[in-house]
Design a protein around this motif. Structure first.
Motif, PDB file in Angstrom:
ATOM      1  N   MET A  44      -8.508  -7.979   2.151  1.00 46.38           N
ATOM      2  CA  MET A  44      -8.243  -6.573   1.881  1.00 46.38           C
ATOM      3  C   MET A  44      -6.743  -6.350   1.756  1.00 46.38           C
ATOM      4  SD  MET A  44      -7.163  -3.419   3.060  1.00 46.38           S
ATOM      5  CE  MET A  44      -6.899  -3.725   4.798  1.00 46.38           C
ATOM      6  N   VAL A  45      -6.344  -5.577   0.743  1.00 47.51           N
ATOM      7  CA  VAL A  45      -4.943  -5.226   0.530  1.00 47.51           C
ATOM      8  C   VAL A  45      -4.851  -3.712   0.318  1.00 47.51           C
ATOM      9  CG1 VAL A  45      -2.925  -5.501  -0.962  1.00 47.51           C
ATOM     10  CG2 VAL A  45      -4.388  -7.473  -0.483  1.00 47.51           C
ATOM     11  N   TYR A  46      -3.886  -3.075   0.979  1.00 47.47           N
ATOM     12  CA  TYR A  46      -3.667  -1.642   0.773  1.00 47.47           C
ATOM     13  C   TYR A  46      -2.923  -1.409  -0.534  1.00 47.47           C
ATOM     14  CZ  TYR A  46      -5.060  -0.799   5.610  1.00 47.47           C
ATOM     15  OH  TYR A  46      -5.775  -0.714   6.780  1.00 47.47           O
ATOM     16  N   VAL A  47      -3.337  -0.379  -1.272  1.00 49.72           N
ATOM     17  CA  VAL A  47      -2.694  -0.038  -2.533  1.00 49.72           C
ATOM     18  C   VAL A  47      -2.422   1.465  -2.577  1.00 49.72           C
ATOM     19  CG1 VAL A  47      -3.782  -1.950  -3.779  1.00 49.72           C
ATOM     20  CG2 VAL A  47      -4.902   0.296  -3.735  1.00 49.72           C
TER      21      VAL A  47
ATOM     22  N   CYS B 257     -12.021   2.821  -0.838  1.00 45.97           N
ATOM     23  CA  CYS B 257     -11.925   1.364  -0.836  1.00 45.97           C
ATOM     24  C   CYS B 257     -12.701   0.837  -2.036  1.00 45.97           C
ATOM     25  CB  CYS B 257     -12.485   0.767   0.451  1.00 45.97           C
ATOM     26  SG  CYS B 257     -12.476  -1.054   0.450  1.00 45.97           S
ATOM     27  N   LEU B 258     -12.000   0.194  -2.918  1.00 45.05           N
ATOM     28  CA  LEU B 258     -12.632  -0.420  -4.083  1.00 45.05           C
ATOM     29  C   LEU B 258     -13.020  -1.846  -3.724  1.00 45.05           C
ATOM     30  CD1 LEU B 258     -13.436  -0.346  -7.065  1.00 45.05           C
ATOM     31  CD2 LEU B 258     -11.088  -1.031  -7.621  1.00 45.05           C
ATOM     32  N   SER B 259     -14.311  -2.127  -3.743  1.00 47.88           N
ATOM     33  CA  SER B 259     -14.815  -3.457  -3.422  1.00 47.88           C
ATOM     34  C   SER B 259     -15.228  -4.140  -4.718  1.00 47.88           C
ATOM     35  CB  SER B 259     -16.014  -3.352  -2.468  1.00 47.88           C
ATOM     36  OG  SER B 259     -16.459  -4.620  -2.068  1.00 47.88           O
ATOM     37  N   LEU B 260     -14.459  -5.157  -5.096  1.00 42.17           N
ATOM     38  CA  LEU B 260     -14.700  -5.884  -6.338  1.00 42.17           C
ATOM     39  C   LEU B 260     -15.570  -7.103  -6.017  1.00 42.17           C
ATOM     40  CD1 LEU B 260     -11.004  -5.703  -7.573  1.00 42.17           C
ATOM     41  CD2 LEU B 260     -12.911  -4.279  -8.361  1.00 42.17           C
TER      42      LEU B 260
ATOM     43  N   ARG C  76      -9.530  -3.485  -2.263  1.00 45.72           N
ATOM     44  CA  ARG C  76      -8.265  -2.788  -2.428  1.00 45.72           C
ATOM     45  C   ARG C  76      -8.459  -1.377  -1.884  1.00 45.72           C
ATOM     46  NH1 ARG C  76      -7.343  -7.217  -2.578  1.00 45.72           N
ATOM     47  NH2 ARG C  76      -6.265  -8.489  -4.139  1.00 45.72           N
ATOM     48  N   THR C  77      -7.621  -0.976  -0.943  1.00 46.15           N
ATOM     49  CA  THR C  77      -7.856   0.249  -0.179  1.00 46.15           C
ATOM     50  C   THR C  77      -6.703   1.236  -0.274  1.00 46.15           C
ATOM     51  OG1 THR C  77      -9.197  -0.990   1.415  1.00 46.15           O
ATOM     52  CG2 THR C  77      -8.396   1.162   2.114  1.00 46.15           C
ATOM     53  N   ASP C  78      -7.045   2.492  -0.529  1.00 45.82           N
ATOM     54  CA  ASP C  78      -6.116   3.620  -0.442  1.00 45.82           C
ATOM     55  C   ASP C  78      -6.601   4.481   0.716  1.00 45.82           C
ATOM     56  OD1 ASP C  78      -4.649   5.984  -0.716  1.00 45.82           O
ATOM     57  OD2 ASP C  78      -5.895   6.698  -2.382  1.00 45.82           O
TER      58      ASP C  78
END
Length: 330
Positions: A36-39, A116-119, A129-131
Protein backbone atom coordinates in the motif's frame (compact mmCIF):
# COMPACT_ATOMS: atom_id res chain seq x y z
CA UNK A 1 -15.23 -15.98 29.11
CA UNK A 2 -18.90 -15.81 30.11
CA UNK A 3 -19.94 -12.65 28.27
CA UNK A 4 -20.42 -11.93 24.59
CA UNK A 5 -18.28 -8.93 23.77
CA UNK A 6 -19.45 -5.75 22.07
CA UNK A 7 -16.69 -4.78 19.66
CA UNK A 8 -15.81 -1.32 18.37
CA UNK A 9 -13.32 -0.68 15.59
CA UNK A 10 -10.98 2.28 15.24
CA UNK A 11 -9.41 3.28 11.97
CA UNK A 12 -9.81 5.02 8.65
CA UNK A 13 -13.33 4.71 7.16
CA UNK A 14 -12.15 4.36 3.58
CA UNK A 15 -14.33 3.61 0.58
CA UNK A 16 -12.67 0.89 -1.50
CA UNK A 17 -12.62 1.08 -5.27
CA UNK A 18 -11.84 -2.38 -6.66
CA UNK A 19 -10.46 -2.47 -10.21
CA UNK A 20 -9.39 -5.46 -12.30
CA UNK A 21 -6.21 -4.63 -14.23
CA UNK A 22 -3.56 -6.49 -16.27
CA UNK A 23 -0.05 -6.71 -14.82
CA UNK A 24 1.27 -4.20 -17.36
CA UNK A 25 -1.04 -1.51 -15.95
CA UNK A 26 1.05 -1.44 -12.75
CA UNK A 27 4.06 -0.37 -14.80
CA UNK A 28 2.24 2.88 -15.57
CA UNK A 29 1.93 3.96 -11.93
CA UNK A 30 4.53 4.86 -9.34
CA UNK A 31 5.52 2.19 -6.84
CA UNK A 32 5.82 -1.57 -7.00
CA UNK A 33 3.33 -4.39 -7.06
CA UNK A 34 1.63 -5.34 -3.81
CA UNK A 35 1.49 -3.43 -0.55
CA UNK A 36 0.00 0.00 0.00
CA UNK A 37 1.22 3.50 -0.90
CA UNK A 38 -0.41 6.81 0.04
CA UNK A 39 -1.17 9.13 -2.86
CA UNK A 40 -2.63 12.61 -3.31
CA UNK A 41 -6.26 13.10 -4.40
CA UNK A 42 -4.97 14.28 -7.77
CA UNK A 43 -2.86 11.13 -8.27
CA UNK A 44 -5.81 8.96 -7.25
CA UNK A 45 -8.05 10.68 -9.80
CA UNK A 46 -5.46 10.30 -12.56
CA UNK A 47 -5.05 6.55 -11.92
CA UNK A 48 -8.83 6.04 -11.90
CA UNK A 49 -9.09 7.89 -15.22
CA UNK A 50 -6.61 5.44 -16.76
CA UNK A 51 -8.41 2.28 -15.59
CA UNK A 52 -9.58 -0.09 -18.33
CA UNK A 53 -13.01 -0.27 -16.65
CA UNK A 54 -14.74 1.61 -13.79
CA UNK A 55 -14.01 0.33 -10.26
CA UNK A 56 -16.61 -1.24 -7.96
CA UNK A 57 -17.30 0.76 -4.78
CA UNK A 58 -17.54 -0.93 -1.35
CA UNK A 59 -17.01 0.21 2.28
CA UNK A 60 -13.44 -0.60 3.26
CA UNK A 61 -10.45 0.27 5.39
CA UNK A 62 -8.62 -2.34 7.45
CA UNK A 63 -10.59 -1.96 10.66
CA UNK A 64 -13.71 -1.15 8.65
CA UNK A 65 -13.56 -4.45 6.79
CA UNK A 66 -13.28 -6.30 10.09
CA UNK A 67 -16.15 -4.45 11.78
CA UNK A 68 -18.47 -4.60 8.77
CA UNK A 69 -17.89 -8.36 8.70
CA UNK A 70 -18.56 -8.66 12.43
CA UNK A 71 -21.82 -6.73 11.93
CA UNK A 72 -22.78 -9.08 9.07
CA UNK A 73 -22.14 -12.02 11.40
CA UNK A 74 -24.59 -10.54 13.88
CA UNK A 75 -22.13 -9.13 16.40
CA UNK A 76 -22.79 -5.89 18.27
CA UNK A 77 -20.41 -3.57 16.42
CA UNK A 78 -19.43 0.10 16.42
CA UNK A 79 -16.85 2.24 14.68
CA UNK A 80 -14.74 5.30 15.45
CA UNK A 81 -13.31 7.20 12.50
CA UNK A 82 -13.69 10.37 10.45
CA UNK A 83 -15.83 10.27 7.32
CA UNK A 84 -16.07 12.94 4.63
CA UNK A 85 -18.60 15.65 3.93
CA UNK A 86 -19.58 14.06 0.64
CA UNK A 87 -21.57 11.25 -0.95
CA UNK A 88 -18.79 8.75 -0.24
CA UNK A 89 -18.96 9.63 3.46
CA UNK A 90 -22.73 9.20 3.53
CA UNK A 91 -22.39 5.91 1.66
CA UNK A 92 -19.95 4.60 4.28
CA UNK A 93 -22.04 5.62 7.29
CA UNK A 94 -25.33 4.44 5.80
CA UNK A 95 -23.83 1.08 4.80
CA UNK A 96 -22.76 0.43 8.40
CA UNK A 97 -26.11 1.46 9.86
CA UNK A 98 -27.97 -0.81 7.43
CA UNK A 99 -26.09 -3.77 8.94
CA UNK A 100 -27.12 -2.77 12.45
CA UNK A 101 -23.81 -1.07 13.28
CA UNK A 102 -23.58 1.78 15.76
CA UNK A 103 -22.84 5.03 13.88
CA UNK A 104 -22.42 7.28 16.93
CA UNK A 105 -18.60 7.05 16.82
CA UNK A 106 -18.32 8.47 13.32
CA UNK A 107 -16.96 12.00 13.06
CA UNK A 108 -17.65 14.08 9.93
CA UNK A 109 -14.80 16.11 8.48
CA UNK A 110 -14.63 19.21 6.32
CA UNK A 111 -13.08 17.44 3.33
CA UNK A 112 -14.09 14.49 1.10
CA UNK A 113 -14.02 10.90 2.34
CA UNK A 114 -10.92 8.73 2.11
CA UNK A 115 -10.55 6.30 -0.80
CA UNK A 116 -8.45 3.22 -1.46
CA UNK A 117 -7.97 2.03 -5.01
CA UNK A 118 -7.27 -1.70 -5.02
CA UNK A 119 -5.73 -2.80 -8.31
CA UNK A 120 -6.26 -6.53 -8.68
CA UNK A 121 -4.09 -8.43 -11.17
CA UNK A 122 -4.89 -11.85 -12.72
CA UNK A 123 -2.95 -13.68 -9.97
CA UNK A 124 -5.32 -12.23 -7.33
CA UNK A 125 -2.65 -9.95 -5.84
CA UNK A 126 -3.82 -6.47 -4.88
CA UNK A 127 -1.80 -3.29 -5.19
CA UNK A 128 -3.31 -0.48 -3.12
CA UNK A 129 -3.09 3.27 -3.56
CA UNK A 130 -4.76 5.26 -0.79
CA UNK A 131 -5.97 8.84 -0.35
CA UNK A 132 -6.91 9.14 3.33
CA UNK A 133 -9.04 12.25 2.82
CA UNK A 134 -11.12 13.09 5.88
CA UNK A 135 -9.78 10.08 7.79
CA UNK A 136 -6.39 11.81 8.03
CA UNK A 137 -7.93 14.83 9.77
CA UNK A 138 -9.06 12.94 12.89
CA UNK A 139 -7.38 14.69 15.82
CA UNK A 140 -6.48 12.98 19.12
CA UNK A 141 -8.65 15.50 20.99
CA UNK A 142 -11.72 14.26 19.11
CA UNK A 143 -11.43 10.78 20.64
CA UNK A 144 -12.72 10.34 24.19
CA UNK A 145 -13.40 7.44 26.58
CA UNK A 146 -17.10 8.10 25.99
CA UNK A 147 -16.67 6.90 22.40
CA UNK A 148 -15.89 3.45 23.81
CA UNK A 149 -18.64 3.44 26.45
CA UNK A 150 -20.65 0.24 26.47
CA UNK A 151 -18.04 -1.71 24.50
CA UNK A 152 -15.90 -4.49 25.88
CA UNK A 153 -13.32 -4.78 23.10
CA UNK A 154 -11.63 -2.36 20.68
CA UNK A 155 -10.06 -3.50 17.40
CA UNK A 156 -7.48 -1.06 16.03
CA UNK A 157 -5.83 -0.99 12.63
CA UNK A 158 -2.06 -0.65 12.52
CA UNK A 159 -2.20 2.26 10.09
CA UNK A 160 -2.90 4.49 13.10
CA UNK A 161 0.75 3.99 14.01
CA UNK A 162 1.60 6.53 11.32
CA UNK A 163 0.07 9.06 13.76
CA UNK A 164 1.58 8.11 17.11
CA UNK A 165 -0.28 10.77 19.10
CA UNK A 166 -3.62 9.55 17.74
CA UNK A 167 -2.74 5.90 18.36
CA UNK A 168 -1.76 6.59 21.96
CA UNK A 169 -4.93 8.60 22.55
CA UNK A 170 -7.08 5.78 21.17
CA UNK A 171 -5.30 3.18 23.30
CA UNK A 172 -5.60 5.27 26.46
CA UNK A 173 -9.31 5.99 25.91
CA UNK A 174 -10.10 2.35 25.15
CA UNK A 175 -8.32 1.16 28.30
CA UNK A 176 -9.96 3.88 30.39
CA UNK A 177 -13.33 2.59 29.17
CA UNK A 178 -12.37 -0.94 30.22
CA UNK A 179 -11.87 -2.43 26.76
CA UNK A 180 -9.51 -5.21 25.83
CA UNK A 181 -7.61 -4.36 22.64
CA UNK A 182 -6.60 -6.11 19.44
CA UNK A 183 -4.18 -4.61 16.92
CA UNK A 184 -3.76 -5.63 13.29
CA UNK A 185 -0.25 -4.72 12.14
CA UNK A 186 -1.68 -3.82 8.70
CA UNK A 187 1.47 -3.93 6.51
CA UNK A 188 5.22 -4.44 6.70
CA UNK A 189 5.59 -0.73 5.87
CA UNK A 190 3.71 0.11 9.08
CA UNK A 191 5.94 -2.18 11.14
CA UNK A 192 9.08 -0.60 9.66
CA UNK A 193 7.86 2.93 10.29
CA UNK A 194 6.70 2.24 13.86
CA UNK A 195 10.11 1.08 15.07
CA UNK A 196 10.59 0.58 18.79
CA UNK A 197 7.29 2.30 19.58
CA UNK A 198 5.43 -0.81 18.44
CA UNK A 199 7.08 -3.08 21.03
CA UNK A 200 6.16 -0.72 23.85
CA UNK A 201 2.56 -0.38 22.64
CA UNK A 202 2.11 -4.14 22.31
CA UNK A 203 3.45 -4.77 25.79
CA UNK A 204 1.60 -1.98 27.57
CA UNK A 205 -1.80 -1.89 25.84
CA UNK A 206 -2.51 -4.74 23.42
CA UNK A 207 -4.18 -8.06 24.30
CA UNK A 208 -4.30 -9.64 20.82
CA UNK A 209 -2.07 -8.91 17.83
CA UNK A 210 -2.66 -10.08 14.25
CA UNK A 211 0.11 -10.16 11.64
CA UNK A 212 0.79 -11.80 8.31
CA UNK A 213 4.14 -13.50 7.68
CA UNK A 214 5.75 -10.37 6.16
CA UNK A 215 4.69 -8.16 9.07
CA UNK A 216 5.75 -10.74 11.64
CA UNK A 217 9.16 -11.16 10.00
CA UNK A 218 9.64 -7.39 9.82
CA UNK A 219 8.90 -7.09 13.53
CA UNK A 220 10.66 -10.16 14.94
CA UNK A 221 13.52 -10.54 12.48
CA UNK A 222 12.73 -14.27 12.33
CA UNK A 223 12.69 -15.82 8.86
CA UNK A 224 10.59 -18.82 7.84
CA UNK A 225 9.69 -20.09 11.34
CA UNK A 226 6.09 -18.92 11.74
CA UNK A 227 5.54 -20.65 15.06
CA UNK A 228 8.58 -18.84 16.46
CA UNK A 229 7.25 -15.54 15.11
CA UNK A 230 3.93 -16.06 16.89
CA UNK A 231 5.65 -17.11 20.11
CA UNK A 232 7.90 -14.06 20.00
CA UNK A 233 4.92 -11.73 19.55
CA UNK A 234 3.00 -13.50 22.33
CA UNK A 235 5.74 -12.56 24.79
CA UNK A 236 4.52 -8.98 24.49
CA UNK A 237 0.76 -9.52 24.61
CA UNK A 238 -1.70 -12.22 25.54
CA UNK A 239 -2.44 -13.74 22.12
CA UNK A 240 -0.56 -13.45 18.83
CA UNK A 241 -1.62 -14.76 15.43
CA UNK A 242 0.58 -15.05 12.36
CA UNK A 243 -1.33 -15.60 9.11
CA UNK A 244 0.49 -17.43 6.34
CA UNK A 245 -2.08 -17.42 3.54
CA UNK A 246 -2.55 -20.87 1.95
CA UNK A 247 -0.29 -22.43 4.60
CA UNK A 248 -2.74 -21.61 7.38
CA UNK A 249 -1.86 -19.70 10.52
CA UNK A 250 -0.14 -19.99 13.90
CA UNK A 251 -1.70 -18.71 17.12
CA UNK A 252 0.29 -18.40 20.32
CA UNK A 253 -0.88 -17.78 23.88
CA UNK A 254 1.92 -17.89 26.41
CA UNK A 255 4.01 -20.98 25.65
CA UNK A 256 1.13 -22.67 23.82
CA UNK A 257 1.20 -22.66 20.02
CA UNK A 258 -1.72 -23.79 17.86
CA UNK A 259 -1.41 -24.53 14.14
CA UNK A 260 -4.57 -23.56 12.27
CA UNK A 261 -5.15 -25.61 9.15
CA UNK A 262 -5.72 -23.65 5.94
CA UNK A 263 -9.02 -23.73 4.08
CA UNK A 264 -8.09 -23.99 0.40
CA UNK A 265 -9.84 -21.46 -1.80
CA UNK A 266 -11.61 -22.83 -4.86
CA UNK A 267 -10.11 -19.97 -6.85
CA UNK A 268 -7.98 -16.98 -5.83
CA UNK A 269 -9.67 -13.96 -7.36
CA UNK A 270 -8.70 -11.10 -5.06
CA UNK A 271 -6.70 -11.10 -1.80
CA UNK A 272 -8.12 -7.71 -0.78
CA UNK A 273 -9.32 -7.77 2.86
CA UNK A 274 -8.57 -11.47 3.39
CA UNK A 275 -6.56 -10.66 6.52
CA UNK A 276 -9.26 -8.29 7.77
CA UNK A 277 -11.95 -10.95 7.43
CA UNK A 278 -9.62 -13.46 9.09
CA UNK A 279 -9.44 -11.09 12.06
CA UNK A 280 -13.23 -10.77 12.09
CA UNK A 281 -13.66 -14.53 12.24
CA UNK A 282 -11.14 -14.89 15.03
CA UNK A 283 -12.63 -12.04 17.08
CA UNK A 284 -16.16 -13.36 16.57
CA UNK A 285 -15.19 -16.74 17.97
CA UNK A 286 -13.01 -15.29 20.72
CA UNK A 287 -15.78 -12.92 21.83
CA UNK A 288 -18.03 -15.94 22.31
CA UNK A 289 -15.58 -17.90 24.40
CA UNK A 290 -14.40 -20.39 21.77
CA UNK A 291 -10.94 -21.91 22.15
CA UNK A 292 -8.02 -20.84 19.96
CA UNK A 293 -8.44 -23.71 17.50
CA UNK A 294 -12.13 -22.93 17.01
CA UNK A 295 -11.43 -19.21 16.64
CA UNK A 296 -8.76 -19.96 14.08
CA UNK A 297 -11.06 -22.28 12.15
CA UNK A 298 -13.68 -19.53 11.81
CA UNK A 299 -10.96 -17.10 10.81
CA UNK A 300 -9.61 -19.43 8.12
CA UNK A 301 -13.05 -19.99 6.63
CA UNK A 302 -13.70 -16.27 6.30
CA UNK A 303 -10.20 -15.52 5.02
CA UNK A 304 -10.55 -18.22 2.37
CA UNK A 305 -14.00 -17.01 1.33
CA UNK A 306 -12.64 -13.48 0.99
CA UNK A 307 -10.12 -14.39 -1.72
CA UNK A 308 -12.86 -16.00 -3.83
CA UNK A 309 -14.62 -12.65 -4.45
CA UNK A 310 -13.65 -9.16 -5.48
CA UNK A 311 -13.51 -6.82 -2.47
CA UNK A 312 -14.57 -7.55 1.09
CA UNK A 313 -18.30 -8.27 0.81
CA UNK A 314 -19.42 -11.89 0.89
CA UNK A 315 -22.88 -13.20 0.06
CA UNK A 316 -25.19 -13.44 3.09
CA UNK A 317 -25.47 -17.19 2.52
CA UNK A 318 -21.73 -17.61 3.12
CA UNK A 319 -21.95 -16.08 6.59
CA UNK A 320 -24.92 -18.32 7.47
CA UNK A 321 -23.15 -21.44 6.20
CA UNK A 322 -19.99 -20.68 8.17
CA UNK A 323 -21.87 -20.09 11.41
CA UNK A 324 -24.05 -23.18 10.99
CA UNK A 325 -21.11 -25.40 10.11
CA UNK A 326 -19.32 -24.31 13.26
CA UNK A 327 -22.40 -24.38 15.54
CA UNK A 328 -22.04 -20.68 16.36
CA UNK A 329 -25.13 -18.53 16.71
CA UNK A 330 -25.22 -14.78 15.95
Amino acid sequence: MSQVYKIIGVGSPIVDAIAIVPDEFLGRIEGGKGGMVYVSPETMDSIIEELPQPPVRTPGGSSGNTLFTLARLGAAAGFIGKTGNCGYGSFYRDSFVQLGGDHSGFKIGDVPNGRCLSLVTPDGERTMRTDLGAAMTLNPEEVTPEDFAGYTHAHIEGYLLFNEALMRRVLECAKTAGCTISLDLASYEVVGAAGEVLSEILESHVDLVFANEEEAEAFTGIKGDYAAMATSLAKLCRIAAVKVGPEGSYVAEGDRIVKIAPVPAKQVIDTTAAGDLWAAGFLYGWSRGLDLLECGALASLLGSAAVEVHGSVLADSIYSEILQANSVSP
